[in-house]
Enzyme design. Structure first.
Site, PDB file in Angstrom:
ATOM      1  N   LYS A  35       0.841  -1.208   0.000  1.00  0.00           N
ATOM      2  CA  LYS A  35       0.000   0.000   0.000  1.00  0.00           C
ATOM      3  C   LYS A  35       0.873   1.253   0.000  1.00  0.00           C
ATOM      4  CE  LYS A  35      -4.195  -1.132   2.520  1.00  0.00           C
ATOM      5  NZ  LYS A  35      -4.743  -1.061   3.862  1.00  0.00           N
ATOM      6  N   CYS A 258     -19.724  -1.776   8.656  1.00  0.00           N
ATOM      7  CA  CYS A 258     -20.011  -0.893   9.795  1.00  0.00           C
ATOM      8  C   CYS A 258     -21.276  -1.254  10.568  1.00  0.00           C
ATOM      9  CB  CYS A 258     -20.114   0.542   9.307  1.00  0.00           C
ATOM     10  SG  CYS A 258     -18.645   1.048   8.404  1.00  0.00           S
ATOM     11  N   LYS A 318     -23.179  -2.547  -1.463  1.00  0.00           N
ATOM     12  CA  LYS A 318     -23.969  -1.434  -2.004  1.00  0.00           C
ATOM     13  C   LYS A 318     -23.240  -0.941  -3.251  1.00  0.00           C
ATOM     14  CE  LYS A 318     -21.941   2.432   0.463  1.00  0.00           C
ATOM     15  NZ  LYS A 318     -22.182   3.611   1.252  1.00  0.00           N
ATOM     16  N   ARG A 325     -17.796  -7.005   2.261  1.00  0.00           N
ATOM     17  CA  ARG A 325     -17.904  -7.427   3.661  1.00  0.00           C
ATOM     18  C   ARG A 325     -19.368  -7.422   4.111  1.00  0.00           C
ATOM     19  NH1 ARG A 325     -13.507  -3.631   6.353  1.00  0.00           N
ATOM     20  NH2 ARG A 325     -14.037  -2.399   4.529  1.00  0.00           N
TER      21      ARG A 325
HETATM   22  C1  UGA Z   1     -22.369   3.661   7.236  1.00  0.00           C
HETATM   23  C2  UGA Z   1     -22.971   5.007   7.689  1.00  0.00           C
HETATM   24  O1  UGA Z   1     -24.007   5.388   6.788  1.00  0.00           O
HETATM   25  C3  UGA Z   1     -21.890   6.100   7.729  1.00  0.00           C
HETATM   26  O2  UGA Z   1     -22.458   7.299   8.240  1.00  0.00           O
HETATM   27  C4  UGA Z   1     -20.765   5.637   8.651  1.00  0.00           C
HETATM   28  O3  UGA Z   1     -19.693   6.573   8.685  1.00  0.00           O
HETATM   29  C5  UGA Z   1     -20.219   4.315   8.134  1.00  0.00           C
HETATM   30  O4  UGA Z   1     -21.288   3.335   8.115  1.00  0.00           O
HETATM   31  C6  UGA Z   1     -19.125   3.864   9.086  1.00  0.00           C
HETATM   32  O5  UGA Z   1     -19.405   3.622  10.257  1.00  0.00           O
HETATM   33  O6  UGA Z   1     -17.952   3.850   8.674  1.00  0.00           O
HETATM   34  P1  UGA Z   1     -21.665   2.569   4.889  1.00  0.00           P
HETATM   35  O7  UGA Z   1     -21.509   1.299   5.657  1.00  0.00           O
HETATM   36  O8  UGA Z   1     -20.586   3.004   3.970  1.00  0.00           O
HETATM   37  O9  UGA Z   1     -21.909   3.810   5.903  1.00  0.00           O
HETATM   38  O10 UGA Z   1     -22.963   2.393   3.989  1.00  0.00           O
HETATM   39  P2  UGA Z   1     -24.472   2.909   3.977  1.00  0.00           P
HETATM   40  O11 UGA Z   1     -24.657   3.752   2.790  1.00  0.00           O
HETATM   41  O12 UGA Z   1     -24.871   3.463   5.279  1.00  0.00           O
HETATM   42  O13 UGA Z   1     -25.249   1.538   3.726  1.00  0.00           O
HETATM   43  C7  UGA Z   1     -25.138   0.436   4.631  1.00  0.00           C
HETATM   44  C8  UGA Z   1     -26.026  -0.694   4.190  1.00  0.00           C
HETATM   45  O14 UGA Z   1     -27.404  -0.381   4.380  1.00  0.00           O
HETATM   46  C9  UGA Z   1     -25.896  -1.076   2.712  1.00  0.00           C
HETATM   47  O15 UGA Z   1     -25.901  -2.484   2.573  1.00  0.00           O
HETATM   48  C10 UGA Z   1     -27.132  -0.472   2.062  1.00  0.00           C
HETATM   49  O16 UGA Z   1     -27.547  -1.150   0.907  1.00  0.00           O
HETATM   50  C11 UGA Z   1     -28.143  -0.643   3.187  1.00  0.00           C
HETATM   51  N1  UGA Z   1     -29.276   0.306   3.121  1.00  0.00           N
HETATM   52  C12 UGA Z   1     -29.079   1.637   3.235  1.00  0.00           C
HETATM   53  C13 UGA Z   1     -30.579  -0.184   2.985  1.00  0.00           C
HETATM   54  O17 UGA Z   1     -30.807  -1.411   2.886  1.00  0.00           O
HETATM   55  N2  UGA Z   1     -31.636   0.693   2.975  1.00  0.00           N
HETATM   56  C14 UGA Z   1     -31.439   2.039   3.077  1.00  0.00           C
HETATM   57  O18 UGA Z   1     -32.460   2.781   3.061  1.00  0.00           O
HETATM   58  C15 UGA Z   1     -30.140   2.521   3.210  1.00  0.00           C
END
Ligand code: UGA
Length: 429
Positions: A35, A258, A318, A325
């Site tokens: 990296k 997360c 997503k 993961r």
């Molecule tokens: C999440 C949080 O949204 C961030 O604010 C946080 O900083 C991050 O975790 C972290 O702790 O590092 P992330 O895991 O990148 O971010 O992704 P999200 O966009 O929140 O989506 C998480 C999951 O929920 C995905 O699988 C997505 O498809 C799902 N999701 C999201 C749903 O099924 N429905 C929704 O309405 C929104």
């Protein structure tokens, strides 16, 4: 300001790049030689929209440099961000080994003037308080501040520039001042509180969003049972300002590195203090159930899965990321294979990583090729390339025009008008 970032992984690299872009001098410490070699050439080893450009630009301006020596970075930084991984232990608690290792090494470097150590990684509740106790015990000049990360993978750069809030957990205003200066030009709402509250805000936010998703997935199941449309239910609920429309998209469940981890960690933290974690246990159990429920529906509708070819679009947890993961798309792929289906899968970014996680699956370079000869299409990740594909092009390749839309991405009325048998999540048949 001179800033050190310990850890050039996802959180560290985004933090280093943004802070450098705000005009500060950043030294980022990364110990992985592969990296580091890429970073020292100004290249970004992870896939994140817009990040490579910011890294290359600031690297070229020499505002962002990469080293392997933590001591060198510590001496350089007036503010030192700790951005190391805190993966989950078996009992759900965050594994703090890398954090305490880095923190101990920083403390070993004497500071001749007050310096700020910032906990950027998600850490166990109470970490900053304990770290400050250790720093004070040593009579050091270090002050520990909590500044949790709220960026989402795939949109981290725009999230950073448009953050809803910056949370600074600090003993007092003096300790928070350096961070206020670092972030000044972002011009985002900032809230200062104590360190433990800041750590809890991080967990509370992720766990609340995860619960919101599980709640709407529960409503989706009710919609299927009674014949409603969960998209309309979410829309109607979301119009209430107290609820809000976001994170109410029903689907195959939340994944990623997360939400699952943070729900487990907060459950563990609650249990440690004899606090009942029932609200989170329910959210977790609804989520675990989603992929199985989805595959049950596919199996029921197709009258069995044995020997049937299924096209699966999407493997990442997503869109806009190659991260698999805790991806529910991978769970679905494996469950389909376990029940005897032949799975033809595609993902624009995640196939390399998915190969080891879903060994029974055949991968295709082109999404339309994956559909050839399949009995049904399963949509598991809502990439734009799928959204922008003409349904007629898909139809011509399938044996039958059947779609299981795990992300409610397509319009059921239009699909049915086009002759499709359409099955969404929580949408009346
Ligand atoms: C999440 C949080 O949204 C961030 O604010 C946080 O900083 C991050 O975790 C972290 O702790 O590092 P992330 O895991 O990148 O971010 O992704 P999200 O966009 O929140 O989506 C998480 C999951 O929920 C995905 O699988 C997505 O498809 C799902 N999701 C999201 C749903 O099924 N429905 C929704 O309405 C929104």
């Amino acid at each position: 300001m001179q800033v050190a970032v310990i850890g050039g992984g996802y959180v560290g690299l985004v933090q280093a790049a943004i802070v450098a872009d705000l005009g500060h001098d950043v030294m980022c410490c990364e110990i992985d030689p592969e990296k580091l070699a890429a970073l020292q050439q100004g290249k970004t080893p992870i896939y994140e929209q817009g990040l490579d450009e910011i890294v290359a630009r600031n690297h070229a301006k020499k505002r962002l440099i990469f080293v392997s020596d933590l001591a060198e970075a510590t001496r350089f930084g007036e503010v030192i961000f700790i951005c190391v991984a805190t993966p989950a232990n078996e009992d759900g608690s965050p594994n703090m080994d890398a954090y305490w290792d880095a923190f101990g090494k920083i403390l070993d470097i004497p500071a001749d003037k007050p310096k700020i150590i910032v906990n950027k990684s998600t850490v166990a509740v109470g970490t900053a308080r304990e770290a400050q106790r250790l720093a004070d015990e040593k009579g050091s000049n270090y002050h520990v501040v909590s500044n949790p990360e709220f960026l989402r993978q795939g949109t981290a750069v725009s999230d950073a520039y448009n953050a809803d809030r910056i949370i600074i957990g600090a003993k007092g205003y003096a300790e928070a001042a350096a961070l206020l200066e670092i972030y000044r030009d972002l011009n985002r709402p900032t809230f200062i509180c104590d360190t433990t509250s800041a750590e809890l805000i991080k967990y509370a936010s992720n766990c609340f969003l995860a619960s919101k998703i599980s709640f709407i997935n529960f409503m989706a199941e009710l919609c299927e049972a009674y014949g409603g449309d969960v998209k309309d239910v979410a829309r109607g609920m979301g119009m209430d300002k107290r609820i809000g429309p976001s994170f109410l998209q029903a689907g195959i469940g939340y994944g990623g590195s997360c939400f699952g981890k943070d729900v487990d960690a907060l459950v563990h933290a609650a249990q440690l203090k004899d606090v009942r974690p029932e609200a989170l246990l329910a959210a977790r159990s609804v989520n675990h159930h989603q992929p199985v429920r989805f595959v049950d529906r596919i199996e029921r509708t197709l009258g069995g899965l044995e020997g049937k070819t299924i096209a699966l679009w999407g493997l990442a947890f997503k869109p806009e990321t190659d991260d698999i993961r805790d991806s529910k798309a991978i769970d679905i792929a494996n469950e389909l294979v376990r029940r005897g289906a032949v799975v033809h899968a595609h993902d624009p970014e995640a196939m390399k990583r998915a190969a080891a996680a879903a060994p029974g699956v055949c991968f295709f370079d082109a999404h339309l090729d994956a559909a050839v000869g399949a009995e049904a299409l399963v949509l598991a990740t809502e990439w734009n390339v799928y959204r922008n594909t003409d349904p007629e092009e898909i139809r011509q390749r399938l044996v039958r025009p059947v779609i299981f839309d795990g992300r409610n991405m397509f319009d059921p009325v239009e699909m049915r008008r086009g002759g499709w048998k359409y099955y969404g999540v929580g949408r009346a048949e």
